[in-house]
Design an enzyme around this catalytic site. Structure first.
Site, PDB file in Angstrom:
ATOM      1  N   LYS A  48     -26.220  -3.845  19.746  1.00 17.75           N
ATOM      2  CA  LYS A  48     -24.908  -3.939  20.384  1.00 17.75           C
ATOM      3  C   LYS A  48     -24.132  -5.181  19.966  1.00 17.75           C
ATOM      4  O   LYS A  48     -22.910  -5.230  20.143  1.00 17.75           O
ATOM      5  CB  LYS A  48     -25.063  -3.885  21.901  1.00 17.75           C
ATOM      6  CG  LYS A  48     -25.526  -2.527  22.385  1.00 17.75           C
ATOM      7  CD  LYS A  48     -24.517  -1.439  22.054  1.00 17.75           C
ATOM      8  CE  LYS A  48     -24.971  -0.090  22.566  1.00 17.75           C
ATOM      9  NZ  LYS A  48     -23.993   0.961  22.297  1.00 17.75           N
TER      10      LYS A  48
HETATM   11  N1  PMP Z   1     -30.898   1.891  22.926  1.00 14.34           N
HETATM   12  C1  PMP Z   1     -30.490   1.007  23.834  1.00 14.34           C
HETATM   13  C2  PMP Z   1     -31.503   0.138  24.473  1.00 14.34           C
HETATM   14  C3  PMP Z   1     -29.142   0.948  24.192  1.00 14.34           C
HETATM   15  O1  PMP Z   1     -28.733   0.056  25.120  1.00 14.34           O
HETATM   16  C4  PMP Z   1     -28.234   1.831  23.572  1.00 14.34           C
HETATM   17  C5  PMP Z   1     -26.777   1.812  23.917  1.00 14.34           C
HETATM   18  N2  PMP Z   1     -26.406   2.100  25.232  1.00 14.34           N
HETATM   19  C6  PMP Z   1     -28.703   2.751  22.646  1.00 14.34           C
HETATM   20  C7  PMP Z   1     -30.037   2.741  22.349  1.00 14.34           C
HETATM   21  C8  PMP Z   1     -27.824   3.795  21.996  1.00 14.34           C
HETATM   22  O2  PMP Z   1     -26.930   3.300  21.062  1.00 14.34           O
HETATM   23  P1  PMP Z   1     -25.490   3.951  20.969  1.00 14.34           P
HETATM   24  O3  PMP Z   1     -24.772   3.593  22.247  1.00 14.34           O
HETATM   25  O4  PMP Z   1     -24.860   3.332  19.794  1.00 14.34           O
HETATM   26  O5  PMP Z   1     -25.630   5.427  20.870  1.00 14.34           O
END
Ligand code: PMP
Length: 344
Positions: A48
Site C-alpha cells: 500500500k
Molecule cells: N493484502 C492486504 C493485507 C491488504 O491490506 C490488501 C488491501 N486492502 C490486499 C491484500 C489487496 O490489495 P488490493 O487492495 O490492491 O487488491
C-alpha cells in the site's frame, strides 16, 4: 527506479523496487518455478506504500493539497499506515475511518503514526451512514483543504501498480513470467500489475484470489452482483462486499476462493518452511496456488509470481496467536490440536 544505497533523504525513496524471492520448500510438490513479490520490504511493510505515495504526490502536483492539509481514507489498516507514514514525513494531517474487523495491532499502529482513527462497524452495508465509506465521505465534505484517497474507486490505485509493480515484475523475470497470482481487495494491485503485464505479453495468466463471503468471483463469472454471496469472514484485505471500480475485471483470467482456515495454516507454513514472516493474505495467495496446482494450472515450464502483500508483524493477535486460532476452531495444525485429539 533504483534505490540509493546507504543515505536516503527520507523513507519515501524506499517505496517499491521490492525483491522477488524464490519459494523453495513450500512449493516442492508443485510443477513450475514460484517467486514471491515480497512487499513487506516496503518501508511501511506493505504494497500500500506504492498507492499512497503515488496518489499523494499526484495531488501535490495537481495543486490539490499542500503541507498542513488533511488526507482522509477508509482502510483495513495497511493503506492507513502508508498514508500516516507519508503524512508524518510530508507534514499532513491524516484522518482514517477503519473497519472494526481490523486487528488491534493495526489500529494502535495507526495512532502511533499520528493518525486520527475512527472505528466503524464492519457488518453494515456500504451505503449505511455508519459504514467506513460513508463516515470518510462525510469527514471529507466537512474538512476544508482535504483529499479523500478513496482507494476502492480511484483509478490512480490501478495506475500506481501499472507504473511500478508491473514493470518491476517484467524486468525481474526478464519477461519470462507465465502466471501472476494475487489477491484482490480494492483490486488495484492485481489490475494495475496485470494491465502492464498483459500489454507486454497477453498470454500471461492472471489468477485472482478471493474469499468465501466475497462477491468478486461470482461477479467476474456472471457480471452480476449477487448479495447472497456475502457473509462474514476473517481475512482482512481480501475480497469485497461491493464491486470496486479500482478492479479491472477484464485483465483477470480467473478467481479462486480460499477459506479463512486454510489461509491461516498456510501463513504459518510459509514462516516455517521459507523463514518468511508475511501476513494473512500471503497465506491466502499461497493456499490459492496449492488449489490451482491441484487443478493442474501449472506445468514444469511455468514461472509463477505470487504477490505477498504485507509483513506478518501486523497479525500477532490473529493468525499468529494460538489463542485466536483456537477461538476460531482452527485446530487442525501441529501444536493447535484440541485436547480430545491430543489424547488420541
Ligand atoms: N493484502 C492486504 C493485507 C491488504 O491490506 C490488501 C488491501 N486492502 C490486499 C491484500 C489487496 O490489495 P488490493 O487492495 O490492491 O487488491
Amino acid at each position: 527506479m533504483h534505490k540509493k544505497l546507504n543515505v536516503h533523504d527520507n523513507l519515501l525513496s524506499m517505496v517499491g523496487c521490492t525483491p522477488l524471492i524464490r519459494l523453495n520448500n513450500i512449493t516442492q510438490h508443485f510443477k513450475g518455478e514460484f517467486l514471491a513479490k515480497y512487499e513487506a520490504q516496503n518501508p511501511g511493510l506493505s504494497s500500500k506504500d506504492r498507492i499512497a505515495h503515488y496518489i499523494i504526490e499526484k495531488a501535490e502536483k495537481n495543486g490539490d493539497i499542500k503541507p498542513g492539509d488533511t488526507i482522509i481514507e477508509t482502510t483495513s489498516g495497511n493503506t492507513g499506515f502508508s498514508i500516516a507514514m507519508i503524512a508524518a514525513i510530508k507534514g499532513y494531517k491524516c484522518i482514517l475511518a477503519v473497519s472494526s474487523k481490523s486487528s488491534k495491532d493495526k489500529i494502535s499502529l495507526l495512532k502511533t503514526m499520528g493518525a486520527d482513527v475512527t472505528v466503524c462497524p464492519s457488518n453494515v452495508a456500504p451505503e449505511d451512514p455508519r459504514s467506513y465509506y460513508e463516515v470518510a465521505k462525510r469527514i471529507y465534505n466537512e474538512t476544508p483543504g482535504s483529499i479523500y484517497i478513496n482507494q476502492y474507486f480511484n483509478d490512480l490505485n490501478i495506475d500506481a501498480h501499472y507504473l511500478t509493480t508491473g514493470p518491476e515484475i517484467w524486468e525481474q523475470t526478464q519477461g519470462k513470467i507465465t502466471h501472476l497470482v494475487a489477491c484482490s481487495g480494492t483490486g488495484g494491485t492485481i489490475s494495475g500489475t496485470a494491465r502492464y503485464l498483459k500489454e507486454q505479453n497477453p498470454d500471461i495468466k492472471i489468477l485472482g484470489i478471493d474469499a468465501f463471503g466475497s462477491v468478486l468471483q461470482k461477479y467476474h463469472e456472471t457480471g452480476k452482483f449477487d448479495k447472497s454471496e456475502i457473509y462474514p469472514y476473517k481475512i482482512e484485505g481480501l475480497g469485497k462486499n461491493l464491486i470496486p471500480s479500482a478492479t479491472d475485471f477484464d485483465v483477470i483470467d480467473k478467481f479462486t476462493k480460499v477459506t479463512d482456515e486454510d489461509s491461516a495454516y498456510m501463513a504459518r507454513d510459509i514462516a516455517k518452511t521459507e523463514g518468511m514472516f508475511v501476513g494473512y493474505t500471503s497465506g491466502a495467495v499461497m493456499q490459492g496456488i496449492k488449489q490451482l496446482a491441484a487443478e493442474n494450472e501449472f506445468n514444469s515450464e511455468s514461472k509463477v509470481v505470487a504477490i505477498f502483500p504485507d509483513h506478518g508483524s501486523r497479525y500477532m493477535s490473529k493468525v499468529f496467536s494460538d489463542d485466536w486460532m483456537k477461538s476460531q476452531g482452527f485446530t487442525n495444525y501441529p501444536g493447535l490440536e484440541d485436547e480430545q485429539n491430543q489424547s488420541n
